[in-house]
Design a protein around this motif. Sequence first.
Motif, mmCIF file in Angstrom:
data_model
loop_
_atom_site.group_PDB
_atom_site.id
_atom_site.type_symbol
_atom_site.label_atom_id
_atom_site.label_comp_id
_atom_site.label_asym_id
_atom_site.label_seq_id
_atom_site.Cartn_x
_atom_site.Cartn_y
_atom_site.Cartn_z
ATOM 1 N N LEU A 1 0.939 -0.913 0.409
ATOM 2 C CA LEU A 1 0.026 -0.071 0.018
ATOM 3 C C LEU A 1 1.055 1.542 -0.131
ATOM 4 O O LEU A 1 1.622 1.665 0.878
ATOM 5 N N ARG A 2 0.960 1.996 -0.636
ATOM 6 C CA ARG A 2 0.856 3.345 -0.784
ATOM 7 C C ARG A 2 0.662 4.975 0.191
ATOM 8 O O ARG A 2 -0.687 4.809 0.329
ATOM 9 N N LEU A 3 1.200 4.492 1.809
ATOM 10 C CA LEU A 3 1.469 5.146 2.412
ATOM 11 C C LEU A 3 1.245 6.851 2.389
ATOM 12 O O LEU A 3 0.319 7.916 2.770
ATOM 13 N N SER A 4 2.158 7.380 1.226
ATOM 14 C CA SER A 4 2.627 8.567 0.336
ATOM 15 C C SER A 4 2.908 8.309 -0.531
ATOM 16 O O SER A 4 2.874 7.754 -0.660
ATOM 17 N N ARG A 5 3.346 10.107 -0.666
ATOM 18 C CA ARG A 5 3.852 10.065 -1.708
ATOM 19 C C ARG A 5 4.871 9.652 -2.375
ATOM 20 O O ARG A 5 6.082 9.530 -3.947
ATOM 21 N N SER A 6 5.589 9.021 -1.070
ATOM 22 C CA SER A 6 7.451 8.535 -1.231
ATOM 23 C C SER A 6 7.424 7.441 -0.427
ATOM 24 O O SER A 6 8.217 7.565 -0.892
ATOM 25 N N VAL A 7 6.435 7.047 -0.745
ATOM 26 C CA VAL A 7 6.754 5.565 0.638
ATOM 27 C C VAL A 7 5.629 4.327 0.384
ATOM 28 O O VAL A 7 4.345 4.931 0.426
ATOM 29 N N ILE A 8 5.760 3.347 -0.021
ATOM 30 C CA ILE A 8 5.223 2.014 -0.320
ATOM 31 C C ILE A 8 5.662 1.034 0.605
ATOM 32 O O ILE A 8 7.009 1.213 0.681
ATOM 33 N N VAL A 9 4.582 0.506 1.617
ATOM 34 C CA VAL A 9 5.203 -0.283 2.167
ATOM 35 C C VAL A 9 4.226 -1.794 2.139
ATOM 36 O O VAL A 9 3.246 -1.517 2.469
ATOM 37 N N ASN A 10 4.827 -2.905 2.745
ATOM 38 C CA ASN A 10 4.612 -4.550 2.924
ATOM 39 C C ASN A 10 3.534 -4.453 4.476
ATOM 40 O O ASN A 10 4.227 -4.928 4.806
ATOM 41 N N ILE A 11 2.502 -4.034 4.383
ATOM 42 C CA ILE A 11 1.254 -4.206 5.471
ATOM 43 C C ILE A 11 1.515 -5.837 6.058
ATOM 44 O O ILE A 11 1.413 -5.282 7.384
ATOM 45 N N GLY A 12 1.704 -6.710 5.249
ATOM 46 C CA GLY A 12 1.731 -7.563 5.755
ATOM 47 C C GLY A 12 3.243 -8.490 6.895
ATOM 48 O O GLY A 12 3.222 -9.340 7.665
ATOM 49 N N SER A 13 4.504 -7.184 6.219
ATOM 50 C CA SER A 13 5.448 -7.257 6.988
ATOM 51 C C SER A 13 5.679 -6.851 8.052
ATOM 52 O O SER A 13 6.616 -6.645 9.135
ATOM 53 N N ILE A 14 4.610 -5.537 8.648
ATOM 54 C CA ILE A 14 4.659 -4.778 9.764
ATOM 55 C C ILE A 14 4.891 -5.474 10.856
ATOM 56 O O ILE A 14 3.839 -6.279 10.986
ATOM 57 N N ALA A 15 5.043 -4.902 11.685
ATOM 58 C CA ALA A 15 5.468 -6.157 13.531
ATOM 59 C C ALA A 15 4.590 -5.197 14.414
ATOM 60 O O ALA A 15 4.241 -5.326 15.228
ATOM 61 N N ARG A 16 4.963 -4.038 14.541
ATOM 62 C CA ARG A 16 4.027 -3.102 16.105
ATOM 63 C C ARG A 16 4.463 -1.293 14.843
ATOM 64 O O ARG A 16 5.357 -1.612 13.845
ATOM 65 N N VAL A 17 3.222 -1.252 15.582
ATOM 66 C CA VAL A 17 3.223 0.843 14.699
ATOM 67 C C VAL A 17 3.111 1.075 16.257
ATOM 68 O O VAL A 17 2.751 1.404 17.462
ATOM 69 N N VAL A 18 4.428 1.840 16.353
ATOM 70 C CA VAL A 18 4.505 3.219 17.397
ATOM 71 C C VAL A 18 4.437 4.427 16.498
ATOM 72 O O VAL A 18 4.123 5.510 16.180
ATOM 73 N N TRP A 19 2.801 4.722 17.172
ATOM 74 C CA TRP A 19 2.214 6.422 16.950
ATOM 75 C C TRP A 19 3.052 7.073 17.819
ATOM 76 O O TRP A 19 3.185 7.277 19.123
ATOM 77 N N ARG A 20 3.274 8.084 17.218
ATOM 78 C CA ARG A 20 3.987 9.465 17.993
ATOM 79 C C ARG A 20 4.137 10.816 18.072
ATOM 80 O O ARG A 20 2.587 11.503 17.149
ATOM 81 N N ASP A 21 4.120 11.675 18.954
ATOM 82 C CA ASP A 21 3.410 13.340 18.888
ATOM 83 C C ASP A 21 4.019 13.521 17.914
ATOM 84 O O ASP A 21 4.666 12.998 17.002
ATOM 85 N N GLY A 22 2.773 14.801 16.975
ATOM 86 C CA GLY A 22 2.729 15.682 15.872
ATOM 87 C C GLY A 22 2.592 15.043 14.367
ATOM 88 O O GLY A 22 3.068 15.222 13.726
ATOM 89 N N GLY A 23 2.042 13.710 14.897
ATOM 90 C CA GLY A 23 1.190 13.179 13.516
ATOM 91 C C GLY A 23 1.924 12.054 13.197
ATOM 92 O O GLY A 23 1.888 12.388 12.005
ATOM 93 N N ARG A 24 2.919 11.515 13.817
ATOM 94 C CA ARG A 24 3.571 11.171 12.773
ATOM 95 C C ARG A 24 3.426 9.918 13.637
ATOM 96 O O ARG A 24 3.117 8.753 14.117
ATOM 97 N N ALA A 25 4.510 8.693 12.310
ATOM 98 C CA ALA A 25 4.417 7.299 13.617
ATOM 99 C C ALA A 25 5.722 6.573 12.927
ATOM 100 O O ALA A 25 6.879 6.891 12.006
ATOM 101 N N ARG A 26 6.358 5.147 13.869
ATOM 102 C CA ARG A 26 7.254 4.353 13.319
ATOM 103 C C ARG A 26 7.159 3.358 13.325
ATOM 104 O O ARG A 26 6.152 2.455 14.155
ATOM 105 N N LEU A 27 7.364 2.387 12.297
ATOM 106 C CA LEU A 27 7.575 1.025 11.431
ATOM 107 C C LEU A 27 7.793 0.519 12.019
ATOM 108 O O LEU A 27 9.516 0.239 11.309
ATOM 109 N N HIS A 28 7.632 -1.275 12.976
ATOM 110 C CA HIS A 28 9.044 -1.742 13.060
ATOM 111 C C HIS A 28 8.542 -3.579 12.059
ATOM 112 O O HIS A 28 7.394 -3.591 12.495
#
Length: 262
Positions: free
Chosen positions: A198-225
């Motif tokens: 899935l294309r999450l933004s203009r510069s990022v495509i992610v295989n969502i099946g490979s995501i183990a964890r999502v850390v929601w950050r302040d400022g409307g951001r997130a980090r994928l593990h």
Amino acid sequence: MLRVMLVDDEPPARRSLRQLLAAHDDIEVVAEAASVGQALALMAEVAPHVLFLDVELLDGRGFDVIRAAEHRPELRPLHIVFVTGYSRYAIEAFDVEAMDFLLKPVEPDRLTLTLDRLRRRIGPAPVPDEPAPARARSAPERLLVTLSGQSLYLPLDAIISVLAEGDYSRITIGSGQSYLICRLLGQFAAELPSPPFLRLSRSVIVNIGSIARVVWRDGGRARLHFNDTAPSLELGRAGTRRLRQLSATHAGLGEAPTLHMG
């Protein structure tokens, strides 16, 4: 999102126009070509809404692209904006019903007028955060890429992300290894099956099946593990916004994992 393709045999001219278009959030440059042959091949692959088309190309003229497309139903409807350094082609351009005619160097304000015309003609662009339609089940299991004169076949389930880096795209696999490929991100977006990609933004495509964890950050951001060997990935606000939508609706995606908050 309005899908735009640039056709010009001068790389600096394409780069300049791409930078101007980047200021408009609803415009996506999905491919670039330097010749009539390249243009026709890529048009069939990435299905742009609009061609920004130079007149004089490596193997012919921009008008040759239009004439060839007229005999190929899969390449229509298509909107044409000529971008050239020669005003003498203006009458011929409008004879083929071009949407607009821009003279180089393109001025930002003049380009904005052109884009407004395109929006009125084409209609509102799809919402960027709208999930992409599911691809056919017959999608290939491997992705063919060319790197340093070699052809690599990357298993789709090994790919965790594809990131835009200027004229290139960086593919990262689960082992943590990455490959810098001379292709625009839009070309991968058109080729990779969705889901799981899935294309999450203009510069990022992610295989969502490979995501183990999502850390929601302040400022409307997130980090994928992903896993212990693959590097984590920081998302901007646009990507995080779409990811939140997916985490709320992932059950409808079939292959999407449960997204955990950390």
